[in-house]
Design a protein around this motif. Structure first.
Motif, PDB file in Angstrom:
ATOM      1  N   MET A   1       4.693 -26.717  -1.631  1.00 32.99           N
ATOM      2  CA  MET A   1       4.914 -28.081  -1.157  1.00 32.99           C
ATOM      3  C   MET A   1       6.321 -28.161  -0.559  1.00 32.99           C
ATOM      4  O   MET A   1       7.285 -27.739  -1.163  1.00 32.99           O
ATOM      5  N   SER A   2       6.429 -28.683   0.616  1.00 31.47           N
ATOM      6  CA  SER A   2       7.740 -28.753   1.266  1.00 31.47           C
ATOM      7  C   SER A   2       8.547 -29.938   0.749  1.00 31.47           C
ATOM      8  O   SER A   2       8.018 -30.853   0.128  1.00 31.47           O
ATOM      9  N   GLU A   3       9.846 -29.914   1.040  1.00 28.66           N
ATOM     10  CA  GLU A   3      10.748 -30.975   0.579  1.00 28.66           C
ATOM     11  C   GLU A   3      10.325 -32.338   1.131  1.00 28.66           C
ATOM     12  O   GLU A   3      10.395 -33.335   0.448  1.00 28.66           O
ATOM     13  N   THR A   4       9.867 -32.372   2.382  1.00 31.33           N
ATOM     14  CA  THR A   4       9.490 -33.655   2.983  1.00 31.33           C
ATOM     15  C   THR A   4       8.231 -34.224   2.332  1.00 31.33           C
ATOM     16  O   THR A   4       8.077 -35.424   2.263  1.00 31.33           O
ATOM     17  N   GLU A   5       7.324 -33.359   1.862  1.00 30.20           N
ATOM     18  CA  GLU A   5       6.120 -33.851   1.201  1.00 30.20           C
ATOM     19  C   GLU A   5       6.448 -34.465  -0.149  1.00 30.20           C
ATOM     20  O   GLU A   5       5.839 -35.424  -0.560  1.00 30.20           O
ATOM     21  N   ARG A   6       7.430 -33.882  -0.841  1.00 26.97           N
ATOM     22  CA  ARG A   6       7.714 -34.306  -2.197  1.00 26.97           C
ATOM     23  C   ARG A   6       8.616 -35.524  -2.256  1.00 26.97           C
ATOM     24  O   ARG A   6       8.541 -36.293  -3.180  1.00 26.97           O
ATOM     25  N   TYR A   7       9.483 -35.672  -1.285  1.00 27.52           N
ATOM     26  CA  TYR A   7      10.493 -36.712  -1.379  1.00 27.52           C
ATOM     27  C   TYR A   7       9.949 -38.031  -0.854  1.00 27.52           C
ATOM     28  O   TYR A   7       9.391 -38.078   0.232  1.00 27.52           O
ATOM     29  N   PRO A   8      10.082 -39.111  -1.614  1.00 26.64           N
ATOM     30  CA  PRO A   8       9.560 -40.398  -1.141  1.00 26.64           C
ATOM     31  C   PRO A   8      10.322 -40.892   0.093  1.00 26.64           C
ATOM     32  O   PRO A   8      11.498 -40.620   0.258  1.00 26.64           O
ATOM     33  N   GLU A   9       9.625 -41.625   0.931  1.00 29.18           N
ATOM     34  CA  GLU A   9      10.203 -42.170   2.164  1.00 29.18           C
ATOM     35  C   GLU A   9      10.808 -43.543   1.908  1.00 29.18           C
ATOM     36  O   GLU A   9      10.423 -44.231   0.959  1.00 29.18           O
ATOM     37  N   LEU A  10      11.691 -43.970   2.802  1.00 24.95           N
ATOM     38  CA  LEU A  10      12.183 -45.345   2.753  1.00 24.95           C
ATOM     39  C   LEU A  10      10.996 -46.281   2.953  1.00 24.95           C
ATOM     40  O   LEU A  10      10.146 -46.036   3.807  1.00 24.95           O
ATOM     41  N   GLY A  11      10.941 -47.328   2.160  1.00 25.16           N
ATOM     42  CA  GLY A  11       9.854 -48.293   2.290  1.00 25.16           C
ATOM     43  C   GLY A  11       8.591 -47.907   1.557  1.00 25.16           C
ATOM     44  O   GLY A  11       7.608 -48.644   1.577  1.00 25.16           O
ATOM     45  N   GLN A  12       8.590 -46.771   0.865  1.00 26.42           N
ATOM     46  CA  GLN A  12       7.394 -46.316   0.156  1.00 26.42           C
ATOM     47  C   GLN A  12       7.279 -47.007  -1.197  1.00 26.42           C
ATOM     48  O   GLN A  12       8.257 -47.163  -1.918  1.00 26.42           O
ATOM     49  N   VAL A  13       6.073 -47.415  -1.519  1.00 26.06           N
ATOM     50  CA  VAL A  13       5.813 -48.026  -2.822  1.00 26.06           C
ATOM     51  C   VAL A  13       5.625 -46.909  -3.843  1.00 26.06           C
ATOM     52  O   VAL A  13       4.902 -45.939  -3.595  1.00 26.06           O
ATOM     53  N   VAL A  14       6.310 -47.045  -4.974  1.00 22.10           N
ATOM     54  CA  VAL A  14       6.188 -46.081  -6.062  1.00 22.10           C
ATOM     55  C   VAL A  14       5.886 -46.833  -7.355  1.00 22.10           C
ATOM     56  O   VAL A  14       6.195 -48.011  -7.479  1.00 22.10           O
ATOM     57  N   GLN A  15       5.279 -46.128  -8.300  1.00 18.51           N
ATOM     58  CA  GLN A  15       5.041 -46.705  -9.626  1.00 18.51           C
ATOM     59  C   GLN A  15       6.021 -46.066 -10.595  1.00 18.51           C
ATOM     60  O   GLN A  15       6.194 -44.848 -10.599  1.00 18.51           O
ATOM     61  N   ILE A  16       6.655 -46.891 -11.404  1.00 20.26           N
ATOM     62  CA  ILE A  16       7.630 -46.423 -12.378  1.00 20.26           C
ATOM     63  C   ILE A  16       6.889 -45.932 -13.616  1.00 20.26           C
ATOM     64  O   ILE A  16       6.030 -46.638 -14.143  1.00 20.26           O
ATOM     65  N   LEU A  17       7.227 -44.728 -14.059  1.00 18.99           N
ATOM     66  CA  LEU A  17       6.539 -44.121 -15.197  1.00 18.99           C
ATOM     67  C   LEU A  17       7.335 -44.206 -16.491  1.00 18.99           C
ATOM     68  O   LEU A  17       6.757 -44.201 -17.566  1.00 18.99           O
ATOM     69  N   GLN A  18       8.659 -44.235 -16.397  1.00 17.90           N
ATOM     70  CA  GLN A  18       9.509 -44.180 -17.580  1.00 17.90           C
ATOM     71  C   GLN A  18      10.450 -45.372 -17.616  1.00 17.90           C
ATOM     72  O   GLN A  18      10.858 -45.877 -16.579  1.00 17.90           O
ATOM     73  N   GLY A  19      10.826 -45.776 -18.820  1.00 12.75           N
ATOM     74  CA  GLY A  19      11.831 -46.818 -18.970  1.00 12.75           C
ATOM     75  C   GLY A  19      11.238 -48.186 -19.212  1.00 12.75           C
ATOM     76  O   GLY A  19      10.025 -48.361 -19.391  1.00 12.75           O
ATOM     77  N   ARG A  20      12.106 -49.161 -19.213  1.00  5.41           N
ATOM     78  CA  ARG A  20      11.730 -50.539 -19.503  1.00  5.41           C
ATOM     79  C   ARG A  20      10.721 -51.092 -18.502  1.00  5.41           C
ATOM     80  O   ARG A  20       9.906 -51.945 -18.833  1.00  5.41           O
ATOM     81  N   GLU A  21      10.801 -50.633 -17.255  1.00  2.00           N
ATOM     82  CA  GLU A  21       9.934 -51.155 -16.199  1.00  2.00           C
ATOM     83  C   GLU A  21       8.699 -50.287 -15.965  1.00  2.00           C
ATOM     84  O   GLU A  21       8.066 -50.378 -14.926  1.00  2.00           O
ATOM     85  N   ALA A  22       8.352 -49.442 -16.929  1.00  2.91           N
ATOM     86  CA  ALA A  22       7.202 -48.537 -16.790  1.00  2.91           C
ATOM     87  C   ALA A  22       5.934 -49.322 -16.455  1.00  2.91           C
ATOM     88  O   ALA A  22       5.671 -50.374 -17.026  1.00  2.91           O
ATOM     89  N   GLY A  23       5.176 -48.791 -15.497  1.00  3.68           N
ATOM     90  CA  GLY A  23       3.933 -49.423 -15.077  1.00  3.68           C
ATOM     91  C   GLY A  23       4.094 -50.362 -13.903  1.00  3.68           C
ATOM     92  O   GLY A  23       3.118 -50.749 -13.277  1.00  3.68           O
TER      93      GLY A  23
END
Length: 111
Positions: A1-23
């Motif tokens: 997997m290349s670096e560009t595939e793995r790294y999230p883009e600006l404006g990309q929606v992500v889900q938080i997995l860890q911490g107080r805001e998980a989910g």
């Protein structure tokens, strides 16, 4: 997997997995380095006070908000309203499909 595939883009929606805001969902507003990004949702996490998050603690989705991305690239800022709009649009379009029994195809760990 290349670096560009793995790294999230600006404006990309992500889900938080860890911490107080998980989910919860947030949007990438800045790339700090190869391990960290800044996230905001326009509601609890405003643009002015983003959350620094390790890439191993978030899951990328395929959804990239063109409005947020364009605003960040053109002006270096984005309004909290635009962030909220993008997350609501994501929730209405993508998550509505999940309720029908589909899998979230684009979901993968960002790192």
């Amino acid at each position: 997997m290349s670096e560009t595939e793995r790294y999230p883009e600006l404006g990309q929606v992500v889900q938080i997995l860890q911490g107080r805001e998980a989910g919860q969902f947030a949007i990438v507003i800045k790339k700090i380095d190869s391990r960290f990004v800044l996230l905001a949702d326009g509601d609890k996490r405003k643009y002015d006070r983003p959350k620094k998050k390790n890439l191993s603690h978030i899951t990328c989705t395929e959804f990239i908000s063109p409005e947020v991305r364009r605003s960040l690239l053109e002006t270096g800022r984005v309004t909290n309203g635009k962030l909220r709009y993008a997350i609501n649009k994501f929730a209405n379009e993508i998550l509505a499909d999940l309720k029908k029994g589909d899998q979230l195809d684009g979901e993968r760990r960002c790192n």
